[in-house]
Design a protein around this motif. Structure first.
Motif, PDB file in Angstrom:
ATOM      1  N   THR A 111      55.999   2.544  74.468  1.00 41.81           N
ATOM      2  CA  THR A 111      57.339   3.074  74.684  1.00 41.81           C
ATOM      3  C   THR A 111      57.282   3.804  75.840  1.00 41.81           C
ATOM      4  OG1 THR A 111      58.874   4.258  73.698  1.00 41.81           O
ATOM      5  CG2 THR A 111      56.491   5.190  73.377  1.00 41.81           C
ATOM      6  N   SER A 112      58.607   4.300  76.375  1.00 42.88           N
ATOM      7  CA  SER A 112      58.383   5.305  77.635  1.00 42.88           C
ATOM      8  C   SER A 112      57.622   6.474  77.378  1.00 42.88           C
ATOM      9  CB  SER A 112      59.959   5.390  77.933  1.00 42.88           C
ATOM     10  OG  SER A 112      60.181   6.478  78.920  1.00 42.88           O
TER      11      SER A 112
ATOM     12  N   THR B 232      60.924   8.613  67.545  1.00 39.76           N
ATOM     13  CA  THR B 232      62.294   8.544  66.717  1.00 39.76           C
ATOM     14  C   THR B 232      62.235   7.072  66.532  1.00 39.76           C
ATOM     15  OG1 THR B 232      63.591   8.373  69.016  1.00 39.76           O
ATOM     16  CG2 THR B 232      63.590  10.308  67.854  1.00 39.76           C
ATOM     17  N   ARG B 233      63.198   6.508  65.705  1.00 39.05           N
ATOM     18  CA  ARG B 233      63.371   5.234  65.298  1.00 39.05           C
ATOM     19  C   ARG B 233      63.397   4.112  66.388  1.00 39.05           C
ATOM     20  NH1 ARG B 233      66.900   2.628  60.308  1.00 39.05           N
ATOM     21  NH2 ARG B 233      66.144   0.463  60.466  1.00 39.05           N
ATOM     22  N   ASP B 234      64.046   4.622  67.361  1.00 40.55           N
ATOM     23  CA  ASP B 234      64.429   3.673  68.454  1.00 40.55           C
ATOM     24  C   ASP B 234      63.068   3.458  69.483  1.00 40.55           C
ATOM     25  OD1 ASP B 234      64.565   6.231  69.373  1.00 40.55           O
ATOM     26  OD2 ASP B 234      66.356   5.714  70.593  1.00 40.55           O
ATOM     27  N   ARG B 235      61.800   4.540  69.082  1.00 42.67           N
ATOM     28  CA  ARG B 235      60.647   4.410  69.933  1.00 42.67           C
ATOM     29  C   ARG B 235      59.816   3.087  69.290  1.00 42.67           C
ATOM     30  NH1 ARG B 235      59.662   7.502  74.561  1.00 42.67           N
ATOM     31  NH2 ARG B 235      61.151   9.235  74.595  1.00 42.67           N
TER      32      ARG B 235
ATOM     33  N   ARG C  46      55.345   9.969  62.029  1.00 41.15           N
ATOM     34  CA  ARG C  46      56.364   9.771  63.227  1.00 41.15           C
ATOM     35  C   ARG C  46      56.091  11.094  64.243  1.00 41.15           C
ATOM     36  NH1 ARG C  46      61.968  10.504  60.966  1.00 41.15           N
ATOM     37  NH2 ARG C  46      62.667  10.247  63.343  1.00 41.15           N
TER      38      ARG C  46
ATOM     39  N   VAL D  42      60.785  -3.440  67.453  1.00 39.71           N
ATOM     40  CA  VAL D  42      61.540  -4.177  66.399  1.00 39.71           C
ATOM     41  C   VAL D  42      60.578  -4.859  65.077  1.00 39.71           C
ATOM     42  CG1 VAL D  42      63.115  -6.146  65.998  1.00 39.71           C
ATOM     43  CG2 VAL D  42      63.353  -5.001  68.014  1.00 39.71           C
TER      44      VAL D  42
ATOM     45  N   TYR E   7      59.176  -0.311  62.539  1.00 43.46           N
ATOM     46  CA  TYR E   7      59.473   1.002  61.934  1.00 43.46           C
ATOM     47  C   TYR E   7      59.462   0.992  60.417  1.00 43.46           C
ATOM     48  CZ  TYR E   7      62.457   5.299  60.721  1.00 43.46           C
ATOM     49  OH  TYR E   7      62.844   6.141  60.130  1.00 43.46           O
TER      50      TYR E   7
ATOM     51  N   TYR F 212      66.158   7.537  76.085  1.00 46.77           N
ATOM     52  CA  TYR F 212      66.447   7.364  74.677  1.00 46.77           C
ATOM     53  C   TYR F 212      67.307   8.718  74.371  1.00 46.77           C
ATOM     54  CZ  TYR F 212      63.033   3.565  74.355  1.00 46.77           C
ATOM     55  OH  TYR F 212      62.259   2.592  74.551  1.00 46.77           O
ATOM     56  N   HIS F 213      67.890   9.139  75.596  1.00 49.13           N
ATOM     57  CA  HIS F 213      68.707  10.763  75.351  1.00 49.13           C
ATOM     58  C   HIS F 213      69.847  10.497  76.119  1.00 49.13           C
ATOM     59  CE1 HIS F 213      68.973  14.751  73.623  1.00 49.13           C
ATOM     60  NE2 HIS F 213      69.174  15.005  74.905  1.00 49.13           N
TER      61      HIS F 213
ATOM     62  N   HIS G 235      62.121  16.803  70.934  1.00 44.86           N
ATOM     63  CA  HIS G 235      60.955  15.863  70.149  1.00 44.86           C
ATOM     64  C   HIS G 235      59.655  16.488  70.569  1.00 44.86           C
ATOM     65  CE1 HIS G 235      64.409  12.867  70.682  1.00 44.86           C
ATOM     66  NE2 HIS G 235      64.322  13.294  69.512  1.00 44.86           N
TER      67      HIS G 235
END
Length: 219
Positions: free
Chosen positions: A182-183, A141-144, A156, A147, A150, A11-12, A190
């Protein structure tokens, strides 16, 4: 070009800045060419590619086509029935020497530009490193989030989490709570150091370490 491969963490993708810049430039071109039909952007892709390959780069002052082929592809004016002044047929040996000179010039320009941007970026950057076994607070973050899970008001920052592996100065592998899907690799931006008060055995952070469904009411 003397490039070095740096793996980005999950994610980066900002490690690959060159691709990021090209994608942004192509996106701006496609946005202009597609106009009021954004869903038909693929029809303008060849035009955007041609325009990008003929445009001069701010760093190198040469277009991608000039760097690779030694000259720009023929445009509309080049195909018109007018004398082509300045277009000479270059012999193979001369072409090789010319391209080598161009590549040396481009390499020098890129190196100078990288030094300038690095100095400017480092002036606003604070380097933080961790070691295996350190405790940290982690920002999600939101993408963690999966679906639909969030929420703006959801916690967070979680922790404390133990660092299991130092991949490099920018990426770390953590021991995450079992409920997180999540990963386990995070970018250093972060992560926040977590310090334990030996006297009170408390953690000096406002971050929450509650499990899903828990609140501070019971405590």
């Amino acid at each position: 070009m003397g490039t070095k491969l740096n793996f980005s963490s999950a994610y980066h993708p900002q490690t690959d800045d060159q691709t990021e810049v090209v994608n942004r430039s192509l996106g701006n071109l496609l946005r202009s060419l597609a106009g009021n039909k954004p869903k038909q952007w693929d029809l303008a892709l060849s035009q955007a590619e041609f325009a990008y390959n003929r445009s001069k780069n701010r760093t190198t002052q040469l277009s991608p086509s000039e760097i690779v082929y030694g000259q720009n592809p023929s445009g509309v004016l080049d195909l018109a029935p007018i004398p082509r002044i300045g277009r000479l047929s270059i012999k193979a040996d001369e072409m090789i020497d010319y391209l080598r000179g161009v590549h040396d010039q481009v390499k020098k320009a890129i190196e100078d530009s990288n030094v300038k941007y690095k100095a400017q970026s480092d002036s606003h950057r604070r380097k933080v490193t961790f070691e295996v076994g350190d405790l940290v607070w982690v920002v999600l973050t939101r993408d963690r989030f999966p679906v639909g899970e969030y929420n703006k008001l959801r916690e967070r920052k979680i922790g404390p989490c133990e660092i299991l592996q130092k991949i490099n100065d920018n990426a770390y592998r953590l021991r995450l709570p079992s409920h997180l899907k999540t990963s386990d690799v995070f970018n250093v931006k972060h992560l926040t150091p977590c310090f334990v008060d030996a006297d009170k055995d408390n953690l000096n952070s406002r971050a929450s370490s509650f499990l899903p469904g828990e609140t501070d009411a019971g405590q």
